[in-house]
Design a protein around this motif. Structure first.
Motif, mmCIF file in Angstrom:
data_model
loop_
_atom_site.group_PDB
_atom_site.id
_atom_site.type_symbol
_atom_site.label_atom_id
_atom_site.label_comp_id
_atom_site.label_asym_id
_atom_site.label_seq_id
_atom_site.Cartn_x
_atom_site.Cartn_y
_atom_site.Cartn_z
ATOM 1 N N LEU A 124 45.474 -15.134 55.489
ATOM 2 C CA LEU A 124 44.539 -14.023 55.429
ATOM 3 C C LEU A 124 44.428 -13.401 56.814
ATOM 4 C CD1 LEU A 124 42.620 -12.580 53.459
ATOM 5 C CD2 LEU A 124 40.809 -14.111 54.251
ATOM 6 N N SER A 125 44.637 -12.108 56.920
ATOM 7 C CA SER A 125 44.722 -11.458 58.231
ATOM 8 C C SER A 125 43.409 -10.838 58.677
ATOM 9 C CB SER A 125 45.800 -10.373 58.195
ATOM 10 O OG SER A 125 45.455 -9.357 57.263
ATOM 11 N N VAL A 126 42.376 -10.875 57.822
ATOM 12 C CA VAL A 126 41.099 -10.257 58.173
ATOM 13 C C VAL A 126 39.980 -11.280 58.094
ATOM 14 C CG1 VAL A 126 41.842 -7.980 57.388
ATOM 15 C CG2 VAL A 126 40.663 -9.512 55.794
ATOM 16 N N VAL A 127 38.862 -10.964 58.775
ATOM 17 C CA VAL A 127 37.659 -11.787 58.691
ATOM 18 C C VAL A 127 36.821 -11.275 57.534
ATOM 19 C CG1 VAL A 127 35.584 -12.557 59.884
ATOM 20 C CG2 VAL A 127 37.722 -12.256 61.158
ATOM 21 N N THR A 128 36.350 -12.183 56.698
ATOM 22 C CA THR A 128 35.630 -11.797 55.491
ATOM 23 C C THR A 128 34.225 -12.395 55.479
ATOM 24 O OG1 THR A 128 36.617 -13.689 54.367
ATOM 25 C CG2 THR A 128 37.715 -11.563 54.088
ATOM 26 N N CYS A 129 33.363 -11.789 54.679
ATOM 27 C CA CYS A 129 32.014 -12.304 54.498
ATOM 28 C C CYS A 129 32.078 -13.705 53.900
ATOM 29 C CB CYS A 129 31.227 -11.389 53.566
ATOM 30 S SG CYS A 129 30.981 -9.722 54.214
ATOM 31 N N GLY A 130 31.244 -14.596 54.386
ATOM 32 C CA GLY A 130 31.241 -15.971 53.918
ATOM 33 C C GLY A 130 32.163 -16.881 54.695
ATOM 34 N N SER A 131 33.005 -16.323 55.576
ATOM 35 C CA SER A 131 33.878 -17.157 56.391
ATOM 36 C C SER A 131 33.065 -17.959 57.399
ATOM 37 C CB SER A 131 34.911 -16.294 57.120
ATOM 38 O OG SER A 131 35.784 -15.663 56.207
ATOM 39 N N VAL A 132 33.590 -19.106 57.794
ATOM 40 C CA VAL A 132 32.993 -19.959 58.810
ATOM 41 C C VAL A 132 33.992 -20.051 59.946
ATOM 42 C CG1 VAL A 132 32.069 -22.245 59.324
ATOM 43 C CG2 VAL A 132 31.743 -21.249 57.056
ATOM 44 N N ILE A 133 33.632 -19.542 61.115
ATOM 45 C CA ILE A 133 34.620 -19.345 62.167
ATOM 46 C C ILE A 133 34.097 -19.787 63.535
ATOM 47 C CG2 ILE A 133 35.675 -17.396 60.960
ATOM 48 C CD1 ILE A 133 34.185 -15.516 62.862
ATOM 49 N N LYS A 134 35.045 -19.945 64.447
ATOM 50 C CA LYS A 134 34.731 -20.054 65.863
ATOM 51 C C LYS A 134 35.143 -18.748 66.543
ATOM 52 C CE LYS A 134 35.159 -25.074 66.195
ATOM 53 N NZ LYS A 134 35.803 -26.216 66.896
ATOM 54 N N VAL A 175 37.715 -27.308 72.170
ATOM 55 C CA VAL A 175 38.148 -26.687 70.916
ATOM 56 C C VAL A 175 37.540 -27.408 69.725
ATOM 57 C CG1 VAL A 175 40.145 -26.139 69.477
ATOM 58 C CG2 VAL A 175 40.289 -25.882 71.968
ATOM 59 N N GLU A 176 37.531 -28.730 69.768
ATOM 60 C CA GLU A 176 37.104 -29.535 68.619
ATOM 61 C C GLU A 176 35.635 -29.915 68.767
ATOM 62 O OE1 GLU A 176 39.827 -32.778 68.473
ATOM 63 O OE2 GLU A 176 41.533 -31.521 67.905
ATOM 64 N N ASP A 177 34.769 -28.976 68.459
ATOM 65 C CA ASP A 177 33.323 -29.206 68.550
ATOM 66 C C ASP A 177 32.663 -28.515 67.369
ATOM 67 O OD1 ASP A 177 30.554 -29.195 69.191
ATOM 68 O OD2 ASP A 177 31.029 -29.372 71.324
ATOM 69 N N SER A 178 32.012 -29.273 66.520
ATOM 70 C CA SER A 178 31.422 -28.695 65.310
ATOM 71 C C SER A 178 30.257 -27.767 65.610
ATOM 72 C CB SER A 178 30.961 -29.806 64.363
ATOM 73 O OG SER A 178 29.879 -30.534 64.916
ATOM 74 N N ASN A 179 29.708 -27.840 66.818
ATOM 75 C CA ASN A 179 28.597 -26.952 67.178
ATOM 76 C C ASN A 179 29.059 -25.549 67.555
ATOM 77 O OD1 ASN A 179 26.051 -28.281 66.854
ATOM 78 N ND2 ASN A 179 26.660 -29.688 68.491
ATOM 79 N N SER A 180 30.328 -25.267 67.372
ATOM 80 C CA SER A 180 30.847 -23.922 67.650
ATOM 81 C C SER A 180 31.194 -23.153 66.374
ATOM 82 C CB SER A 180 32.077 -24.000 68.553
ATOM 83 O OG SER A 180 31.763 -24.608 69.790
ATOM 84 N N TYR A 181 30.769 -23.650 65.203
ATOM 85 C CA TYR A 181 31.034 -22.951 63.949
ATOM 86 C C TYR A 181 29.885 -22.020 63.595
ATOM 87 C CZ TYR A 181 35.134 -25.743 62.751
ATOM 88 O OH TYR A 181 36.388 -26.313 62.742
ATOM 89 N N TRP A 182 30.242 -20.793 63.182
ATOM 90 C CA TRP A 182 29.278 -19.773 62.796
ATOM 91 C C TRP A 182 29.677 -19.187 61.438
ATOM 92 C CZ3 TRP A 182 25.233 -18.760 66.226
ATOM 93 C CH2 TRP A 182 25.367 -19.340 67.502
ATOM 94 N N SER A 183 28.692 -18.951 60.606
ATOM 95 C CA SER A 183 28.918 -18.355 59.288
ATOM 96 C C SER A 183 28.701 -16.846 59.357
ATOM 97 C CB SER A 183 27.949 -18.973 58.275
ATOM 98 O OG SER A 183 28.022 -18.311 57.036
#
Length: 226
Positions: free
Chosen positions: A32-42, A74-82
């Protein structure tokens, strides 16, 4: 990896975050090449190579709200945003986020929203950025407008986030905290665009559009506010 706290979310998003906790090192929907609503990202700040981060540590000055920082890990769960809609505008899961669209970014582990206001940031005295609210709900100061160069937010491109209420841009300029968050960078907001305010979507779960959405979308009018 820390436990994901997702009690504030609808059941369908709880399922997403459960998958995230199991597949920490993987990125689903990589085609998927775009960011979509509901995605969980850093989100990576391109100038300083730090990811947007928060944790249940409050500022000792200014608003006293939950702090927002930048981390090199890089590997830190506190960097995830919805990626979510606002209280006034629904953001259907899987719908590509448009350039110029206003969204909320909710911190997965604490359920607080990326927020700003006219308090001064503790290190640089720019505009403070914090995490605010409970269980995903805060106020109008949680709203950010995505600034990008085309019609929709593409994963590979640099974007900016303009705070809707104050018009300041989410930024990092390199100031580092001491204890108890030694080495983490100050995240703040600044009035003018610069290399310090460029961000890119990185690791995460990217929700695919439904077949109906994919068939009916029309992206023919590029935005120029970037």
């Amino acid at each position: 990896m820390g436990k994901l706290i997702c009690g504030f979310l609808p059941n369908d998003l709880k399922t997403i975050f459960f998958s995230l906790s199991v597949l920490f090192r993987l990125s689903l929907g990589t085609e998927l090449s775009v960011v979509t609503c509901g995605s969980v990202i850093k989100l990576l700040n391109l100038k300083h190579n730090v990811r947007l981060h928060s944790h249940d540590v409050r500022y000792g000055s200014g608003s006293g709200q939950q702090s927002v920082t930048g981390v090199t890990a890089v590997e830190d769960s506190n960097s995830y945003w919805s990626v979510r809609g606002t209280s006034d505008t629904f953001c259907q899961r899987g719908t590509p986020v448009k350039c110029g669209q206003t969204i909320r970014l909710t911190h997965v582990n604490t359920g607080r929203n990326l927020h700003s206001h006219y308090f001064s940031s503790p290190l640089s005295s720019n505009q403070e950025v914090s995490a605010f609210g409970e269980e995903g709900e805060g106020d109008h100061l949680d709203e950010w407008t995505v600034q990008c160069g085309g019609t929709v937010w593409k994963r590979e491109e640099a974007v900016r986030f303009r705070h809707k209420a104050t018009e300041a841009l989410l930024s990092v300029t390199g100031e580092q905290y001491g204890r108890p968050i030694h080495g983490q960078r100050e995240v703040h907001a600044m009035s003018g665009p610069s290399q310090h305010s460029l961000w890119k979507a990185m690791e995460g779960i990217f929700m695919k559009p439904s077949e109906n959405l994919a068939a009916n979308r029309h992206y023919s009018h590029p935005h120029t506010e970037f």
